[in-house]
Design an enzyme around this catalytic site. Structure first.
Site, PDB file in Angstrom:
ATOM      1  N   SER A 101      78.762  34.593  13.609  1.00 54.34           N
ATOM      2  CA  SER A 101      79.708  33.981  13.149  1.00 54.34           C
ATOM      3  C   SER A 101      81.225  34.286  13.744  1.00 54.34           C
ATOM      4  O   SER A 101      81.282  34.140  14.826  1.00 54.34           O
ATOM      5  CB  SER A 101      79.607  34.112  11.443  1.00 54.34           C
ATOM      6  OG  SER A 101      80.472  33.207  11.017  1.00 54.34           O
ATOM      7  N   HIS A 124      77.390  29.334  14.273  1.00 56.32           N
ATOM      8  CA  HIS A 124      76.911  28.401  13.044  1.00 56.32           C
ATOM      9  C   HIS A 124      78.246  27.877  12.434  1.00 56.32           C
ATOM     10  O   HIS A 124      79.468  28.275  12.800  1.00 56.32           O
ATOM     11  CB  HIS A 124      76.073  29.226  11.851  1.00 56.32           C
ATOM     12  CG  HIS A 124      76.814  30.173  11.248  1.00 56.32           C
ATOM     13  ND1 HIS A 124      77.988  29.543  10.404  1.00 56.32           N
ATOM     14  CD2 HIS A 124      76.593  31.480  10.943  1.00 56.32           C
ATOM     15  CE1 HIS A 124      78.215  30.975   9.884  1.00 56.32           C
ATOM     16  NE2 HIS A 124      77.784  31.934  10.116  1.00 56.32           N
TER      17      HIS A 124
END
Length: 212
Positions: A101, A124
């Site tokens: 992330s 993501h």
């Protein structure tokens, strides 16, 4: 190691060794709200002034960042990444375990990045907690945040923005989520991380950048 250095490792995950500052980015990158006391966190309010102090006052020749993070607060993670990218001292990152992330911008913010063969990088979409309004402005806000993340990674790696966005929106890799998991060499092949390597290579590259 002196008592002061031991305390620095305990409190901030940092130590100076042989003219090189070694700083760990671990657990979750904590944001404007405190996380649970039992979880491992990287506190950006500690990291930012520490890095500013290293830039301004430290006699260290370079900085090695050891990265093993599940991500965390987007705003604070980007602030940390921007601070790292702006340092004038040579910097190298080594991904050990995970860089997920918002941890990805942190890993690529250095002058050169390594990843061990078993470590993973996860790209993501942005997630938000709390009350979400079902309005077009909400979508635009999400898109703006994601564009900031994608733009930073693309500017500090060899992976173009369109490929990063495609990986972010991948639907076939994770059972209950969107995104892409890259293991070791895969992160290098797509241009996010510079090279597969271990601690020896990381120190070697940093010494090369320093000019030793």
């Amino acid at each position: 190691m002196s008592g002061e250095e031991k305390n620095e490792v305990k409190e901030f995950g940092a130590v100076e060794s042989g003219g090189i500052e070694i700083i760990s980015i671990i657990g979750e990158i904590e944001g404007h709200d405190n996380l649970g006391k039992d979880g491992k966190t990287t506190k950006y309010e500690h990291m930012l002034p520490m890095l500013a102090g290293i830039e301004r006052e430290s006699k260290a020749d370079g900085i090695l960042f050891l990265v093993n993070t599940i991500g965390g607060d987007v705003s604070c993670g980007l602030a940390l990444a921007e601070m790292i990218a702006g340092l004038s001292k040579p910097t190298v990152s080594l991904v050990l375990g995970d860089s997920h992330s918002i941890g990805v911008p942190v890993a690529v913010a250095t002058d050169y990045s390594f990843i061990v063969p078993s470590a993973t990088v996860v790209i993501h979409p942005v997630r938000m907690s709390g009350t979400i309004l079902g309005a077009s402005q909400t979508y635009k806000q999400f898109k703006s945040i994601q564009d900031r993340i994608i733009g930073f990674i693309a500017a500090h790696s060899r992976c173009p923005e369109n490929e990063l966005e495609n990986m972010m929106m991948e639907t076939h890799m994770m059972a209950k989520d969107l995104g892409t998991i890259l293991v070791g060499q895969e992160a290098v092949d797509c241009g996010i991380i510079d090279e597969v390597g271990d601690i020896r290579k990381a120190f070697g590259k940093l010494n090369e950048l320093i000019g030793k």
